[in-house]
Write a protein that holds these residues in place. Structure first.
Motif, PDB file in Angstrom:
ATOM      1  N   GLN A 108     -18.122   3.731 -19.472  1.00 47.88           N
ATOM      2  CA  GLN A 108     -18.428   5.142 -19.283  1.00 47.88           C
ATOM      3  C   GLN A 108     -17.347   6.000 -19.937  1.00 47.88           C
ATOM      4  O   GLN A 108     -16.159   5.727 -19.793  1.00 47.88           O
ATOM      5  N   ARG A 109     -17.778   7.015 -20.637  1.00 49.70           N
ATOM      6  CA  ARG A 109     -16.844   7.873 -21.359  1.00 49.70           C
ATOM      7  C   ARG A 109     -16.265   8.920 -20.418  1.00 49.70           C
ATOM      8  O   ARG A 109     -16.990   9.735 -19.843  1.00 49.70           O
ATOM      9  N   VAL A 110     -14.940   8.900 -20.237  1.00 44.73           N
ATOM     10  CA  VAL A 110     -14.242   9.853 -19.372  1.00 44.73           C
ATOM     11  C   VAL A 110     -12.901  10.209 -20.014  1.00 44.73           C
ATOM     12  O   VAL A 110     -12.259   9.368 -20.647  1.00 44.73           O
ATOM     13  N   ASP A 111     -12.504  11.456 -19.871  1.00 44.54           N
ATOM     14  CA  ASP A 111     -11.186  11.912 -20.341  1.00 44.54           C
ATOM     15  C   ASP A 111     -10.926  11.542 -21.801  1.00 44.54           C
ATOM     16  O   ASP A 111      -9.820  11.166 -22.187  1.00 44.54           O
ATOM     17  N   GLY A 112     -11.951  11.618 -22.630  1.00 43.28           N
ATOM     18  CA  GLY A 112     -11.773  11.354 -24.044  1.00 43.28           C
ATOM     19  C   GLY A 112     -11.676   9.883 -24.404  1.00 43.28           C
ATOM     20  O   GLY A 112     -11.408   9.544 -25.559  1.00 43.28           O
ATOM     21  N   GLY A 113     -11.889   8.989 -23.453  1.00 40.52           N
ATOM     22  CA  GLY A 113     -11.832   7.552 -23.727  1.00 40.52           C
ATOM     23  C   GLY A 113     -12.961   6.834 -23.013  1.00 40.52           C
ATOM     24  O   GLY A 113     -13.815   7.449 -22.376  1.00 40.52           O
ATOM     25  N   TRP A 114     -12.954   5.503 -23.114  1.00 46.29           N
ATOM     26  CA  TRP A 114     -13.999   4.686 -22.504  1.00 46.29           C
ATOM     27  C   TRP A 114     -13.408   3.848 -21.370  1.00 46.29           C
ATOM     28  O   TRP A 114     -12.462   3.108 -21.572  1.00 46.29           O
ATOM     29  N   ARG A 115     -13.991   3.995 -20.183  1.00 47.94           N
ATOM     30  CA  ARG A 115     -13.531   3.260 -19.005  1.00 47.94           C
ATOM     31  C   ARG A 115     -14.505   2.126 -18.704  1.00 47.94           C
ATOM     32  O   ARG A 115     -15.698   2.354 -18.526  1.00 47.94           O
ATOM     33  N   PRO A 116     -14.018   0.873 -18.630  1.00 47.40           N
ATOM     34  CA  PRO A 116     -14.916  -0.251 -18.383  1.00 47.40           C
ATOM     35  C   PRO A 116     -15.189  -0.470 -16.900  1.00 47.40           C
ATOM     36  O   PRO A 116     -14.354  -0.195 -16.045  1.00 47.40           O
ATOM     37  N   GLY A 117     -16.366  -0.977 -16.624  1.00 46.46           N
ATOM     38  CA  GLY A 117     -16.684  -1.411 -15.269  1.00 46.46           C
ATOM     39  C   GLY A 117     -16.379  -2.883 -15.114  1.00 46.46           C
ATOM     40  O   GLY A 117     -15.676  -3.492 -15.918  1.00 46.46           O
ATOM     41  N   THR A 118     -16.916  -3.466 -14.068  1.00 45.59           N
ATOM     42  CA  THR A 118     -16.724  -4.885 -13.792  1.00 45.59           C
ATOM     43  C   THR A 118     -17.527  -5.740 -14.777  1.00 45.59           C
ATOM     44  O   THR A 118     -18.612  -5.338 -15.204  1.00 45.59           O
ATOM     45  N   VAL A 119     -16.986  -6.891 -15.120  1.00 44.92           N
ATOM     46  CA  VAL A 119     -17.695  -7.820 -15.993  1.00 44.92           C
ATOM     47  C   VAL A 119     -18.704  -8.618 -15.162  1.00 44.92           C
ATOM     48  O   VAL A 119     -18.353  -9.205 -14.136  1.00 44.92           O
ATOM     49  N   TRP A 120     -19.957  -8.630 -15.617  1.00 41.68           N
ATOM     50  CA  TRP A 120     -21.018  -9.348 -14.921  1.00 41.68           C
ATOM     51  C   TRP A 120     -21.532 -10.495 -15.798  1.00 41.68           C
ATOM     52  O   TRP A 120     -21.642 -10.375 -17.018  1.00 41.68           O
ATOM     53  N   ALA A 121     -21.864 -11.600 -15.169  1.00 39.56           N
ATOM     54  CA  ALA A 121     -22.490 -12.712 -15.888  1.00 39.56           C
ATOM     55  C   ALA A 121     -23.966 -12.385 -16.138  1.00 39.56           C
ATOM     56  O   ALA A 121     -24.610 -11.698 -15.342  1.00 39.56           O
ATOM     57  N   ALA A 122     -24.491 -12.883 -17.263  1.00 40.79           N
ATOM     58  CA  ALA A 122     -25.867 -12.576 -17.631  1.00 40.79           C
ATOM     59  C   ALA A 122     -26.477 -13.727 -18.428  1.00 40.79           C
ATOM     60  O   ALA A 122     -25.777 -14.619 -18.902  1.00 40.79           O
ATOM     61  N   HIS A 123     -27.792 -13.675 -18.549  1.00 41.66           N
ATOM     62  CA  HIS A 123     -28.532 -14.571 -19.445  1.00 41.66           C
ATOM     63  C   HIS A 123     -29.285 -13.737 -20.479  1.00 41.66           C
ATOM     64  O   HIS A 123     -29.637 -12.581 -20.219  1.00 41.66           O
TER      65      HIS A 123
END
Length: 262
Positions: A108-123
Motif C-alpha cells: 500500500q502506498r503511504v507517505d510517498g513510499g510503499w508499505r508491505p503487508g504480511t507475506v501469504w502462501a499461495a497457489h
C-alpha cells in the motif's frame, strides 16, 4: 583529719581541672582537630560522600523505517504497467516459471513510499506462468490486472469492492491432485484478465475471445495447484476483501520472479 572549707574548694577545683585535661586528651587522641562535640559532628558529616540523585534515562527515539519508493522486485517493463493512481498492489510472485507455488504480499502506498503487508502462501496454475494464456493451458497469465469486483457463495463480509453473493459460486469437482474443491468459491475476487470490469465475477464476457481463457479469480485455497487462478487461505481472502478499496485503484501484479523483474 578535717580540711578547712577553703581547702575543700581548692581541692575540688584541682580535681575538676584534672578531669577536664584527661577528657580533652582523650578527644585529642581520636581527633586532634575539633575543640568541641559540635565541631566533631560537622566534620564527620563533611567527610561523607555527597548523595546524588539517580540519573534520568534518556528516551530512546526510534526512527521509522524508510519505505521503498518503488515496488521491490519489479523491472522497468512491469512497473510501466502499474497505473500511476494505484495505491494498492497485490504482488503475486511465483517460485519459478514452472512452479505452482507463490507468495502474495499486499503493498500500500503511504507517505510517498510503499508499505508491505504480511507475506501469504499461495497457489497458481498447475504448469506455472505464461506471457500468453490460452484456455485450458493450466498456466496463470503474467501481467498487471485490475481488481474491481468480488463475490462468493457466502454473504458479504464487508467488502469495499462491489460484492455479488450467490449460491452459483459453488463446485463439487476435485482439484488437479484429487483434492476437494468444496468451499473454494466462498470468497472470490475477479482478476481483470479477458473480462469486463464492473461486472459480477460470474459474467462470462471475454473481450479477447473464448480461446484466450477467462474466469481467472483470486479464491480460497484448496491445498493444490489451480487451473489458472491464484488461491490463498480463507482467512486471507476475507482480510483482502476488507482491505481492497476502489478509491485506491487496486491491481494485481502476478508472475514468476524472473518475469516480473524484466
Amino acid at each position: 583529719m578535717h580540711l578547712p572549707r577553703t581547702a575543700l574548694s581548692v581541692t575540688a577545683a584541682v580535681i575538676a581541672s584534672t578531669l577536664g585535661i584527661v577528657a580533652y586528651q582523650h578527644i585529642s587522641d581520636e581527633n586532634p582537630t575539633p575543640s568541641s562535640g559540635r565541631a566533631l559532628v560537622a566534620q564527620d558529616t563533611a567527610t561523607e560522600p555527597p548523595v546524588r540523585a539517580p540519573a534520568t534515562p534518556r528516551a530512546t527515539v526510534q526512527s521509522r523505517p524508510e519505505l521503498p519508493a518503488q515496488l521491490p522486485g519489479l523491472g522497468r517493463r512491469t512497473l510501466a504497467q502499474v497505473p500511476q493512481n494505484s495505491r494498492q498492489v497485490l504482488l503475486v510472485t511465483g517460485a519459478g516459471k514452472n512452479s505452482a507455488s507463490a507468495k502474495v504480499v499486499l503493498w500500500q502506498r503511504v507517505d510517498g513510499g510503499w508499505r508491505p503487508g504480511t507475506v501469504w502462501a499461495a497457489h497458481n496454475g498447475y504448469k506455472g506462468w505464461t506471457d500468453e494464456h490460452y484456455a485450458g493451458d493450466l498456466h496463470s497469465p503474467i501481467g498487471v490486472f485490475g481488481l474491481t469486483d468480488a463475490g462468493g457463495r457466502l454473504t458479504d463480509p464487508g467488502s469495499k469492492l462491489p460484492y455479488h453473493q450467490s449460491g452459483a459460486f459453488y463446485t463439487n469437482d476435485v482439484g488437479l491432485q484429487g483434492e476437494s474443491l468444496h468451499g473454494v468459491f466462498d470468497y472470490v475476487i475477479a482478476i481483470n484478465y479477458n473480462r469486463l470490469p464492473g461486472t459480477s465475477p460470474m459474467d462470462g464476457t471475454k473481450p479477447m475471445g473464448d480461446s484466450r481463457g477467462g474466469g481467472i479469480w483470486i479464491h480460497v485455497d484448496h491445498g493444490g495447484p489451480t487451473h489458472a487462478c491464484v488461491s490463498i487461505s480463507k482467512a486471507h481472502m476475507k482480510q483482502l476483501l476488507l482491505t481492497l478499496d476502489p478509491a485506491d485503484h487496486p491491481v494485481v501484479v502476478m508472475g514468476d520472479a524472473a518475469s516480473l523483474a524484466r
